[in-house]
Design a protein around this motif. Structure first.
Motif, PDB file in Angstrom:
ATOM      1  N   TRP A 228       0.849  -1.186   0.000  1.00  0.00           N
ATOM      2  CA  TRP A 228       0.000   0.000   0.000  1.00  0.00           C
ATOM      3  C   TRP A 228       0.893   1.248   0.000  1.00  0.00           C
ATOM      4  N   TYR A 229       0.563   2.170  -0.924  1.00  0.00           N
ATOM      5  CA  TYR A 229       1.260   3.449  -1.009  1.00  0.00           C
ATOM      6  C   TYR A 229       0.246   4.581  -0.905  1.00  0.00           C
ATOM      7  N   LYS A 230       0.730   5.720  -0.414  1.00  0.00           N
ATOM      8  CA  LYS A 230      -0.089   6.936  -0.292  1.00  0.00           C
ATOM      9  C   LYS A 230       0.534   8.022  -1.165  1.00  0.00           C
TER      10      LYS A 230
ATOM     11  N   ILE B 252      -4.464  10.000  -2.307  1.00  0.00           N
ATOM     12  CA  ILE B 252      -4.776   8.838  -3.151  1.00  0.00           C
ATOM     13  C   ILE B 252      -4.005   7.646  -2.607  1.00  0.00           C
ATOM     14  N   TYR B 253      -4.681   6.527  -2.460  1.00  0.00           N
ATOM     15  CA  TYR B 253      -4.061   5.320  -1.924  1.00  0.00           C
ATOM     16  C   TYR B 253      -4.011   4.266  -3.028  1.00  0.00           C
ATOM     17  N   PHE B 254      -2.802   3.747  -3.252  1.00  0.00           N
ATOM     18  CA  PHE B 254      -2.595   2.735  -4.278  1.00  0.00           C
ATOM     19  C   PHE B 254      -2.268   1.396  -3.628  1.00  0.00           C
ATOM     20  N   CYS B 255      -2.950   0.365  -4.051  1.00  0.00           N
ATOM     21  CA  CYS B 255      -2.455  -0.959  -3.718  1.00  0.00           C
ATOM     22  C   CYS B 255      -1.661  -1.479  -4.909  1.00  0.00           C
TER      23      CYS B 255
ATOM     24  N   TYR C 215      10.656  -8.026  -9.667  1.00  0.00           N
ATOM     25  CA  TYR C 215      11.030  -6.624  -9.449  1.00  0.00           C
ATOM     26  C   TYR C 215       9.858  -5.664  -9.668  1.00  0.00           C
ATOM     27  N   LYS C 216       8.797  -6.160 -10.286  1.00  0.00           N
ATOM     28  CA  LYS C 216       7.778  -5.269 -10.833  1.00  0.00           C
ATOM     29  C   LYS C 216       6.601  -5.047  -9.894  1.00  0.00           C
ATOM     30  N   LEU C 217       6.273  -3.776  -9.680  1.00  0.00           N
ATOM     31  CA  LEU C 217       5.062  -3.401  -8.964  1.00  0.00           C
ATOM     32  C   LEU C 217       3.973  -3.096  -9.988  1.00  0.00           C
ATOM     33  N   SER C 218       2.826  -3.720  -9.835  1.00  0.00           N
ATOM     34  CA  SER C 218       1.670  -3.386 -10.672  1.00  0.00           C
ATOM     35  C   SER C 218       0.639  -2.723  -9.779  1.00  0.00           C
ATOM     36  N   PHE C 219       0.310  -1.493 -10.112  1.00  0.00           N
ATOM     37  CA  PHE C 219      -0.551  -0.684  -9.264  1.00  0.00           C
ATOM     38  C   PHE C 219      -1.998  -0.746  -9.721  1.00  0.00           C
ATOM     39  N   GLY C 220      -2.892  -0.589  -8.763  1.00  0.00           N
ATOM     40  CA  GLY C 220      -4.266  -0.268  -9.084  1.00  0.00           C
ATOM     41  C   GLY C 220      -4.364   1.195  -9.488  1.00  0.00           C
ATOM     42  N   ALA C 221      -5.577   1.616  -9.861  1.00  0.00           N
ATOM     43  CA  ALA C 221      -5.777   2.989 -10.344  1.00  0.00           C
ATOM     44  C   ALA C 221      -5.787   4.002  -9.214  1.00  0.00           C
ATOM     45  N   GLY C 222      -5.840   3.535  -7.970  1.00  0.00           N
ATOM     46  CA  GLY C 222      -5.811   4.447  -6.828  1.00  0.00           C
ATOM     47  C   GLY C 222      -7.203   4.794  -6.330  1.00  0.00           C
ATOM     48  N   THR C 223      -7.327   4.928  -5.016  1.00  0.00           N
ATOM     49  CA  THR C 223      -8.571   5.345  -4.371  1.00  0.00           C
ATOM     50  C   THR C 223      -8.347   6.711  -3.766  1.00  0.00           C
TER      51      THR C 223
END
Lengths: 109, 114
Positions: free
Chosen positions: A34-36, A86-89, A95-103
């Motif tokens: 989880w990122y902010k 905005i919070y991204f899961c 090595y790769k992070l695949s993000f959601g579109a963000g809430t």
């Protein structure tokens, strides 16, 4: 990221709990993040969970993982105005992070 | 504090004029990443370096190049920027490429194309 889905918006009253939901598709993902992101800023790492765990708590943050349903949630207790962001899961594959579109979380007084 | 630092925070360039964005890190991490984030979208990985080894994502346009002259610095070069390249560019680092090594992001450079 087309493989990670999140609801786009969440409005919450100050002091209440926020719950942000996320579903992912890659069952081989061993770590979920989880990122902010605040306006105009980069991504701040909030927390992450290993896939053999079903819960992780870090101060006001609680992550719940349902591996069977590939569902991840982030609960923020006692939501404050500074939690507006905005919070991204994201799922991690090597090595790769695949993000959601963000809430986008909006905290109202 | 150990950090990932991106300069400048805002960059304006002209259509077709080459531009370079820079990233430095004090974390001594082996891996450095460049992401592109367009408005209201998720960040998208362009490429990454493991030490000196460059790894391009399959769908990264040829217009985008990168250099890593040493452990601390990594540059993103856009050879001929088009209007569609206007975005936030995010640099990130991780100690290793393994999944349990979190990626730490800088504050980004917002690129505008005139």
């Amino acid at each position: 990221g087309e493989d990670v889905e999140q609801s786009l918006f969440l409005s919450v009253r100050e002091g209440d709990s926020s719950v942000i939901n996320c579903t992912y598709t890659d069952s081989s993902s061993t770590y979920l993040y989880w990122y902010k992101q605040e306006p105009g800023a980069g991504l701040q790492l909030l927390t992450y969970i290993f896939s053999n765990m079903d819960m992780k708590q870090d101060q006001r943050l609680t992550v719940l993982l349902n591996k069977k349903d590939k569902h991840l949630s982030l609960r923020i207790a006692d939501t404050q105005t500074g939690d507006s962001a905005i919070y991204f899961c994201a799922e991690r594959d090597d090595y790769k992070l695949s993000f959601g579109a963000g809430t986008t979380v909006t905290v109202r007084a | 504090d150990a950090m990932v630092i991106q300069n400048p925070r805002y960059q304006v360039t002209q259509f077709g004029k080459p531009v370079t964005l820079s990233c430095s890190q004090t974390l001594n991490h082996n891996v450095m990443y460049w992401y592109q984030q367009k408005s209201s979208q998720a960040p998208k990985l362009l490429f990454h370096y493991y030490d000196k080894d460059f790894n391009n994502e399959a769908d990264t346009p040829d217009n985008f190049q990168s250099r890593r002259p040493n452990t601390s610095f990594c540059f993103l070069d856009i050879r001929s920027p088009g209007l569609g390249d206007a975005a936030m560019y995010l640099c990130a680092t991780s100690r290793e490429a393994a999944e349990n090594q979190p990626q730490h992001f800088g504050d980004g450079t917002r690129l505008s194309i005139l």
